[in-house]
Design a protein around this motif. Structure first.
Motif, PDB file in Angstrom:
ATOM      1  N   LEU A 120       0.827  -1.062  -0.043  1.00  0.00           N
ATOM      2  CA  LEU A 120      -0.071   0.145  -0.018  1.00  0.00           C
ATOM      3  C   LEU A 120       0.722   1.177  -0.092  1.00  0.00           C
ATOM      4  O   LEU A 120       0.542   2.198  -0.896  1.00  0.00           O
ATOM      5  N   GLN A 121       2.040   1.183   0.895  1.00  0.00           N
ATOM      6  CA  GLN A 121       2.704   2.550   0.817  1.00  0.00           C
ATOM      7  C   GLN A 121       3.443   2.723  -0.368  1.00  0.00           C
ATOM      8  O   GLN A 121       3.579   4.105  -0.750  1.00  0.00           O
ATOM      9  N   VAL A 122       3.930   1.642  -1.006  1.00  0.00           N
ATOM     10  CA  VAL A 122       4.443   1.758  -2.295  1.00  0.00           C
ATOM     11  C   VAL A 122       3.521   2.620  -3.520  1.00  0.00           C
ATOM     12  O   VAL A 122       3.932   3.412  -4.087  1.00  0.00           O
ATOM     13  N   ALA A 123       2.471   1.935  -3.367  1.00  0.00           N
ATOM     14  CA  ALA A 123       1.353   2.562  -4.263  1.00  0.00           C
ATOM     15  C   ALA A 123       0.871   4.048  -4.126  1.00  0.00           C
ATOM     16  O   ALA A 123       0.856   4.752  -4.789  1.00  0.00           O
ATOM     17  N   ALA A 124       0.604   4.240  -2.769  1.00  0.00           N
ATOM     18  CA  ALA A 124       0.395   5.566  -2.341  1.00  0.00           C
ATOM     19  C   ALA A 124       1.573   6.542  -2.537  1.00  0.00           C
ATOM     20  O   ALA A 124       1.086   7.830  -2.870  1.00  0.00           O
ATOM     21  N   ALA A 125       2.659   6.221  -2.457  1.00  0.00           N
ATOM     22  CA  ALA A 125       3.843   6.857  -2.772  1.00  0.00           C
ATOM     23  C   ALA A 125       3.623   7.254  -4.155  1.00  0.00           C
ATOM     24  O   ALA A 125       4.130   8.436  -4.723  1.00  0.00           O
ATOM     25  N   GLY A 126       3.635   6.264  -5.200  1.00  0.00           N
ATOM     26  CA  GLY A 126       3.393   6.415  -6.491  1.00  0.00           C
ATOM     27  C   GLY A 126       2.358   7.496  -7.107  1.00  0.00           C
ATOM     28  O   GLY A 126       2.536   8.308  -7.815  1.00  0.00           O
ATOM     29  N   ILE A 127       1.300   7.473  -6.412  1.00  0.00           N
ATOM     30  CA  ILE A 127       0.024   8.263  -6.631  1.00  0.00           C
ATOM     31  C   ILE A 127       0.394   9.492  -6.338  1.00  0.00           C
ATOM     32  O   ILE A 127       0.217  10.703  -6.876  1.00  0.00           O
ATOM     33  N   GLY A 128       0.836   9.868  -5.242  1.00  0.00           N
ATOM     34  CA  GLY A 128       1.313  11.168  -4.499  1.00  0.00           C
ATOM     35  C   GLY A 128       2.518  11.869  -5.455  1.00  0.00           C
ATOM     36  O   GLY A 128       2.249  12.865  -5.768  1.00  0.00           O
ATOM     37  N   ARG A 129       3.340  11.015  -5.836  1.00  0.00           N
ATOM     38  CA  ARG A 129       4.574  11.646  -6.713  1.00  0.00           C
ATOM     39  C   ARG A 129       3.694  12.086  -8.156  1.00  0.00           C
ATOM     40  O   ARG A 129       4.159  13.136  -8.523  1.00  0.00           O
ATOM     41  N   SER A 130       2.859  11.195  -8.495  1.00  0.00           N
ATOM     42  CA  SER A 130       2.178  11.548  -9.865  1.00  0.00           C
ATOM     43  C   SER A 130       1.330  12.757  -9.678  1.00  0.00           C
ATOM     44  O   SER A 130       1.428  13.631 -10.814  1.00  0.00           O
ATOM     45  N   LEU A 131       0.568  12.846  -8.670  1.00  0.00           N
ATOM     46  CA  LEU A 131      -0.197  13.977  -8.487  1.00  0.00           C
ATOM     47  C   LEU A 131       0.678  15.582  -8.178  1.00  0.00           C
ATOM     48  O   LEU A 131       0.268  16.388  -8.800  1.00  0.00           O
ATOM     49  N   SER A 132       1.673  15.181  -7.724  1.00  0.00           N
ATOM     50  CA  SER A 132       2.659  16.501  -7.461  1.00  0.00           C
ATOM     51  C   SER A 132       3.366  16.886  -8.925  1.00  0.00           C
ATOM     52  O   SER A 132       3.621  18.247  -8.889  1.00  0.00           O
ATOM     53  N   THR A 133       3.342  15.925  -9.785  1.00  0.00           N
ATOM     54  CA  THR A 133       3.772  16.566 -11.355  1.00  0.00           C
ATOM     55  C   THR A 133       2.901  16.910 -12.252  1.00  0.00           C
ATOM     56  O   THR A 133       2.969  17.274 -13.310  1.00  0.00           O
ATOM     57  N   GLU A 134       1.402  16.902 -11.799  1.00  0.00           N
ATOM     58  CA  GLU A 134       0.321  16.906 -12.785  1.00  0.00           C
ATOM     59  C   GLU A 134       0.267  18.596 -12.800  1.00  0.00           C
ATOM     60  O   GLU A 134       0.517  19.276 -12.041  1.00  0.00           O
TER      61      GLU A 134
END
Length: 250
Positions: free
Chosen positions: A236-250
């Motif tokens: 979960l933490q790996v997936a959540a970190a990936g989502i967070g990084r993608s959101l910050s670059t949008e």
């Protein structure tokens, strides 16, 4: 109930929203009389507006009862935060499902409820009551406890004042739940054991946005957490970190 917009002098838009606002998690299906009463509108007005909303797809009629139509949900998905979040999270949810084969949830807080934005069903038979677009209590779900742990103080206070028992294992003691929320913030994940439905356990982590705030919660539902919790939390933490990084670059 939106009684203040259901007055005779209210606008057509106000009356329309009063009808739509008559529906909630405990009132998903209403008769015309119930709809009129909850919207505080005359029966004749309710009948006319409901018929128009059915024609527009905002309401559906099933026998003598009305339910919210698909068109309302479709419009809701166009809200910038939800649309962006669902689109960004989709591949990470798929990866998480492939790694765990558990039911995957993405949710955000809607006042004192967890609003489920996306869900992928797991391969194991587990009693899961969530649905996309549905709302469940914050205090009884894994994603809900995560969202509650980082919610404003007034939201936490409101939830702690009204803890409904849903199963014999639901936490209904305000002090005990408050202690759990402190642990969630400290450890970075939340869990439930048969608190929403018997036979189902959940674990969830926060999704952090680019502004340093929790924008959503990512969770899994499984039959048992005792053996696999560390592995599930890590996934979960790996997936959540990936989502967070993608959101910050949008």
């Amino acid at each position: 109930m939106a009684g203040n917009v259901g007055t005779p002098g209210a606008s057509v838009a106000g009356r329309t929203f009063a009808l739509l606002g008559a529906f909630d998690a405990e009132h998903r299906s209403l008769t015309l009389t119930e709809l009129a009463a909850r919207a505080a509108l005359p029966l004749s007005t309710t009948h006319r507006l409901a018929a128009e909303l059915v024609g527009l797809g905002a309401l559906d009629r099933r026998g003598d009862r009305y339910v919210v139509g698909r068109r309302v949900w479709d419009l809701g998905l166009l809200a910038p935060v939800q649309a962006e979040l669902r689109q960004v999270a989709a591949p990470f949810l798929q990866d998480l499902w492939a790694a765990t084969h558990a039911t995957v949830h993405l949710a955000e807080r809607d006042e004192t409820s967890a609003l489920y934005l996306d869900r992928i069903s797991g391969t194991t038979s587990v009693p899961v009551v969530s649905r996309v677009g549905g709302r469940l209590p914050l205090h009884a779900t894994g994603v809900g406890k995560v969202l509650l742990a980082w919610a404003p103080d007034d939201v936490c206070a409101a939830v702690l004042r009204s803890l409904t028992r849903l199963t014999p294992y639901t936490v209904t003691q305000p002090g005990r739940l408050a202690e759990q929320l402190v642990r969630v913030r400290r450890e970075g994940f939340a869990q439930t054991v048969e608190e929403m439905s018997t036979g189902a356990c959940s674990v969830a982590v926060p999704v952090w946005g680019g502004d340093g705030a929790v924008v959503a919660a990512l969770g899994l539902v499984v039959p048992d957490l005792r053996r696999h919790r560390p592995r599930l939390v890590a996934a979960l933490q790996v997936a959540a970190a990936g989502i967070g990084r993608s959101l910050s670059t949008e």
